[in-house]
Write a protein that holds these residues in place. Structure first.
Motif, PDB file in Angstrom:
ATOM      1  N   CYS A 126       1.252  -1.101  -0.163  1.00 26.52           N
ATOM      2  CA  CYS A 126      -0.184  -0.034  -0.162  1.00 26.52           C
ATOM      3  C   CYS A 126       0.943   1.465  -0.012  1.00 26.52           C
ATOM      4  CB  CYS A 126      -0.839   0.468   1.412  1.00 26.52           C
ATOM      5  SG  CYS A 126      -1.863   1.879   1.722  1.00 26.52           S
ATOM      6  N   VAL A 127       1.460   1.526   0.890  1.00 26.21           N
ATOM      7  CA  VAL A 127       2.348   2.402   0.810  1.00 26.21           C
ATOM      8  C   VAL A 127       3.607   2.560  -0.283  1.00 26.21           C
ATOM      9  CG1 VAL A 127       4.621   3.741   2.343  1.00 26.21           C
ATOM     10  CG2 VAL A 127       2.719   2.178   3.300  1.00 26.21           C
ATOM     11  N   ASP A 128       3.633   1.507  -0.872  1.00 25.22           N
ATOM     12  CA  ASP A 128       4.830   1.230  -1.684  1.00 25.22           C
ATOM     13  C   ASP A 128       3.811   2.255  -3.506  1.00 25.22           C
ATOM     14  OD1 ASP A 128       6.943   0.485  -0.365  1.00 25.22           O
ATOM     15  OD2 ASP A 128       7.235  -1.218  -1.774  1.00 25.22           O
ATOM     16  N   GLN A 129       2.255   1.659  -3.292  1.00 27.88           N
ATOM     17  CA  GLN A 129       2.387   1.655  -4.600  1.00 27.88           C
ATOM     18  C   GLN A 129       1.392   4.027  -3.800  1.00 27.88           C
ATOM     19  OE1 GLN A 129      -0.539  -0.927  -4.435  1.00 27.88           O
ATOM     20  NE2 GLN A 129       0.983  -2.138  -5.765  1.00 27.88           N
ATOM     21  N   LEU A 130       1.406   3.894  -2.717  1.00 30.73           N
ATOM     22  CA  LEU A 130       0.132   5.188  -2.379  1.00 30.73           C
ATOM     23  C   LEU A 130       1.420   5.999  -3.432  1.00 30.73           C
ATOM     24  CD1 LEU A 130      -1.350   5.215   0.640  1.00 30.73           C
ATOM     25  CD2 LEU A 130      -2.485   5.625  -1.820  1.00 30.73           C
ATOM     26  N   LEU A 131       3.375   5.465  -3.181  1.00 27.89           N
ATOM     27  CA  LEU A 131       3.736   6.656  -3.604  1.00 27.89           C
ATOM     28  C   LEU A 131       4.901   6.680  -4.525  1.00 27.89           C
ATOM     29  CD1 LEU A 131       6.489   6.526  -0.100  1.00 27.89           C
ATOM     30  CD2 LEU A 131       5.892   8.087  -1.105  1.00 27.89           C
ATOM     31  N   ASP A 132       3.838   5.490  -5.489  1.00 31.89           N
ATOM     32  CA  ASP A 132       5.044   5.156  -6.668  1.00 31.89           C
ATOM     33  C   ASP A 132       4.966   6.907  -7.644  1.00 31.89           C
ATOM     34  OD1 ASP A 132       6.185   3.035  -8.597  1.00 31.89           O
ATOM     35  OD2 ASP A 132       4.035   3.934  -9.704  1.00 31.89           O
ATOM     36  N   PRO A 133       3.519   6.946  -7.451  1.00 33.48           N
ATOM     37  CA  PRO A 133       3.180   8.147  -8.966  1.00 33.48           C
ATOM     38  C   PRO A 133       4.126   9.519  -8.638  1.00 33.48           C
ATOM     39  CG  PRO A 133       1.109   7.472  -8.092  1.00 33.48           C
ATOM     40  CD  PRO A 133       2.138   6.764  -7.442  1.00 33.48           C
ATOM     41  N   TYR A 134       4.692   9.642  -7.401  1.00 33.82           N
ATOM     42  CA  TYR A 134       5.436  10.773  -7.113  1.00 33.82           C
ATOM     43  C   TYR A 134       6.283  10.784  -7.019  1.00 33.82           C
ATOM     44  CZ  TYR A 134       0.151  11.493  -6.230  1.00 33.82           C
ATOM     45  OH  TYR A 134      -0.547  11.946  -6.069  1.00 33.82           O
ATOM     46  N   ILE A 186       8.836  16.319  -2.450  1.00 33.52           N
ATOM     47  CA  ILE A 186       7.684  16.585  -1.743  1.00 33.52           C
ATOM     48  C   ILE A 186       8.230  16.653   0.037  1.00 33.52           C
ATOM     49  CG2 ILE A 186       5.983  15.003  -0.476  1.00 33.52           C
ATOM     50  CD1 ILE A 186       5.418  14.932  -2.823  1.00 33.52           C
ATOM     51  N   ASP A 187       8.082  17.350   0.649  1.00 35.54           N
ATOM     52  CA  ASP A 187       8.226  18.845   1.232  1.00 35.54           C
ATOM     53  C   ASP A 187       7.766  17.694   2.989  1.00 35.54           C
ATOM     54  OD1 ASP A 187      10.331  19.896   0.336  1.00 35.54           O
ATOM     55  OD2 ASP A 187       8.417  21.516   0.126  1.00 35.54           O
ATOM     56  N   ARG A 188       6.189  17.803   2.635  1.00 31.87           N
ATOM     57  CA  ARG A 188       5.742  16.961   3.840  1.00 31.87           C
ATOM     58  C   ARG A 188       4.511  15.778   3.086  1.00 31.87           C
ATOM     59  NH1 ARG A 188       5.767  21.908   8.356  1.00 31.87           N
ATOM     60  NH2 ARG A 188       8.174  21.677   8.108  1.00 31.87           N
ATOM     61  N   ILE A 242       4.290   6.724   4.667  1.00 30.34           N
ATOM     62  CA  ILE A 242       4.169   7.584   3.611  1.00 30.34           C
ATOM     63  C   ILE A 242       5.754   8.582   3.925  1.00 30.34           C
ATOM     64  CG2 ILE A 242       3.961   8.951   1.909  1.00 30.34           C
ATOM     65  CD1 ILE A 242       1.399   7.125   1.894  1.00 30.34           C
ATOM     66  N   ALA A 243       5.704   9.217   5.269  1.00 30.07           N
ATOM     67  CA  ALA A 243       6.285  10.298   5.559  1.00 30.07           C
ATOM     68  C   ALA A 243       7.551   9.752   6.486  1.00 30.07           C
ATOM     69  CB  ALA A 243       5.858  11.272   6.313  1.00 30.07           C
ATOM     70  N   HIS A 244       7.390   8.990   6.772  1.00 33.10           N
ATOM     71  CA  HIS A 244       9.081   7.940   7.112  1.00 33.10           C
ATOM     72  C   HIS A 244       9.312   7.433   6.259  1.00 33.10           C
ATOM     73  CE1 HIS A 244      11.911   5.704   9.493  1.00 33.10           C
ATOM     74  NE2 HIS A 244      10.787   4.089   8.321  1.00 33.10           N
ATOM     75  N   GLN A 245       8.959   7.184   5.207  1.00 28.88           N
ATOM     76  CA  GLN A 245       9.382   6.203   3.851  1.00 28.88           C
ATOM     77  C   GLN A 245       9.905   7.807   3.271  1.00 28.88           C
ATOM     78  OE1 GLN A 245       9.724   2.951   3.025  1.00 28.88           O
ATOM     79  NE2 GLN A 245      10.231   2.698   1.333  1.00 28.88           N
ATOM     80  N   LEU A 246       9.446   8.703   3.576  1.00 27.93           N
ATOM     81  CA  LEU A 246      10.324   9.519   2.675  1.00 27.93           C
ATOM     82  C   LEU A 246      11.720  10.498   3.220  1.00 27.93           C
ATOM     83  CD1 LEU A 246       7.225  11.733   1.046  1.00 27.93           C
ATOM     84  CD2 LEU A 246       9.119  10.473  -0.385  1.00 27.93           C
ATOM     85  N   GLY A 247      11.834   9.928   4.644  1.00 29.72           N
ATOM     86  CA  GLY A 247      12.410  11.023   5.572  1.00 29.72           C
ATOM     87  C   GLY A 247      11.923  12.273   5.691  1.00 29.72           C
ATOM     88  N   THR A 248      10.449  12.560   5.625  1.00 29.15           N
ATOM     89  CA  THR A 248       9.733  14.116   5.350  1.00 29.15           C
ATOM     90  C   THR A 248       9.089  14.430   7.246  1.00 29.15           C
ATOM     91  OG1 THR A 248       9.131  15.963   4.458  1.00 29.15           O
ATOM     92  CG2 THR A 248       8.196  13.778   4.359  1.00 29.15           C
ATOM     93  N   GLY A 249       8.046  14.428   7.324  1.00 27.47           N
ATOM     94  CA  GLY A 249       7.687  14.816   8.223  1.00 27.47           C
ATOM     95  C   GLY A 249       6.581  15.613   7.909  1.00 27.47           C
ATOM     96  N   PHE A 250       5.394  15.430   8.997  1.00 26.86           N
ATOM     97  CA  PHE A 250       3.909  15.142   8.924  1.00 26.86           C
ATOM     98  C   PHE A 250       2.719  15.718   9.397  1.00 26.86           C
ATOM     99  CE2 PHE A 250      -0.016  12.854  10.787  1.00 26.86           C
ATOM    100  CZ  PHE A 250      -0.597  12.511   9.492  1.00 26.86           C
ATOM    101  N   VAL A 251       1.920  16.165   8.919  1.00 32.72           N
ATOM    102  CA  VAL A 251       1.302  17.094   8.890  1.00 32.72           C
ATOM    103  C   VAL A 251      -0.465  16.236   9.306  1.00 32.72           C
ATOM    104  CG1 VAL A 251      -0.083  19.290   8.217  1.00 32.72           C
ATOM    105  CG2 VAL A 251       2.599  19.026   7.642  1.00 32.72           C
ATOM    106  N   PRO A 252      -0.884  16.321  10.502  1.00 36.30           N
ATOM    107  CA  PRO A 252      -1.822  16.339  10.720  1.00 36.30           C
ATOM    108  C   PRO A 252      -2.872  17.360  10.748  1.00 36.30           C
ATOM    109  CG  PRO A 252      -1.160  16.488  13.212  1.00 36.30           C
ATOM    110  CD  PRO A 252      -0.449  16.727  11.791  1.00 36.30           C
ATOM    111  N   ILE A 253      -4.422  16.981  10.013  1.00 34.15           N
ATOM    112  CA  ILE A 253      -5.318  17.873   9.556  1.00 34.15           C
ATOM    113  C   ILE A 253      -5.898  16.920  10.151  1.00 34.15           C
ATOM    114  CG2 ILE A 253      -6.820  18.525   7.682  1.00 34.15           C
ATOM    115  CD1 ILE A 253      -4.560  18.627   5.840  1.00 34.15           C
ATOM    116  N   ARG A 254      -6.866  17.289  11.361  1.00 29.73           N
ATOM    117  CA  ARG A 254      -7.697  16.867  12.507  1.00 29.73           C
ATOM    118  C   ARG A 254      -9.584  17.207  12.954  1.00 29.73           C
ATOM    119  NH1 ARG A 254      -5.599  14.477  17.813  1.00 29.73           N
ATOM    120  NH2 ARG A 254      -7.344  13.369  16.939  1.00 29.73           N
ATOM    121  N   LYS A 255      -9.906  16.772  13.245  1.00 30.09           N
ATOM    122  CA  LYS A 255     -10.977  17.371  13.361  1.00 30.09           C
ATOM    123  C   LYS A 255     -11.314  18.821  14.128  1.00 30.09           C
ATOM    124  CE  LYS A 255     -13.771  13.360  11.717  1.00 30.09           C
ATOM    125  NZ  LYS A 255     -14.587  12.246  12.098  1.00 30.09           N
ATOM    126  N   LYS A 256     -12.194  19.537  14.405  1.00 29.46           N
ATOM    127  CA  LYS A 256     -12.535  21.042  14.797  1.00 29.46           C
ATOM    128  C   LYS A 256     -12.109  20.054  16.343  1.00 29.46           C
ATOM    129  CE  LYS A 256     -14.910  24.901  16.298  1.00 29.46           C
ATOM    130  NZ  LYS A 256     -14.134  25.925  15.498  1.00 29.46           N
TER     131      LYS A 256
END
Length: 177
Positions: A38-46, A51-53, A68-82
């Protein structure tokens, strides 16, 4: 025999309401090979794309986005419910089938000019993803792409995001709701 991501997804009828076929990705997440595919296939087109984050939409997008962020060696941004983020934040309201909801992100989560990959497990109507896109753009970020495990094409989310000029990638699709 080689398995696809779709093979790891369980369908649960009548959840959370009668007539709904719930596409359960927890069975995908629980299988080490399935999760890796799953992670490999989600990243494949990019591949080869800056990708910065990675931004994940609550809640299952956090699981995928973190991996995915771990795989890319980048940061992660959570977009959360209010009401779930503690620091200074911005919010974006969006329409649900019955009412309205609000998503939030910390106001320092994205720096101007950063390229952000938006990730979630499921693309249905696209309302949550559109709210995430708007939050990223309001902070000066550029959405490099929108990656999903599942697309429910009958609900129109892909068309909605593509109308915003977004690159949309989904690993599999299911008919129905």
């Amino acid at each position: 025999m080689s398995r696809s991501v779709r093979d790891y997804i369980r369908t649960i009828p009548d959840f959370p309401h009668e007539g709904i076929l719930f596409r359960d990705v927890t069975t995908l997440f629980a299988d080490a090979r399935g999760m890796r595919i799953c992670v490999d296939q989600l990243l494949d087109p990019y591949a080869g794309t800056r990708i910065d984050r990675v931004a994940g939409l609550e809640a299952r997008g956090f699981i995928l986005g973190g991996a995915i962020a771990h795989q890319l060696g980048t940061g992660f941004v959570p977009i959360r419910k209010k009401g779930k983020l503690p620091g200074p934040r911005i919010e974006e309201a969006y329409v649900l089938e019955y009412g309205e909801a609000v998503m939030e992100v910390h106001e320092d989560a994205v720096e101007p000019g950063q390229r952000i990959l938006l990730v979630d497990d499921l693309l249905a109507t696209g309302g949550t993803a559109e709210a995430g896109i708007k939050l990223i753009e309001r902070l000066g970020g550029e959405v490099a792409g929108c990656a999903f495990v599942i697309d429910l094409p009958e609900l129109g989310g892909r068309k909605r995001l593509e109308a915003l000029g977004m690159d949309v990638h989904a690993l599999t699709s299911f008919e129905g709701t």
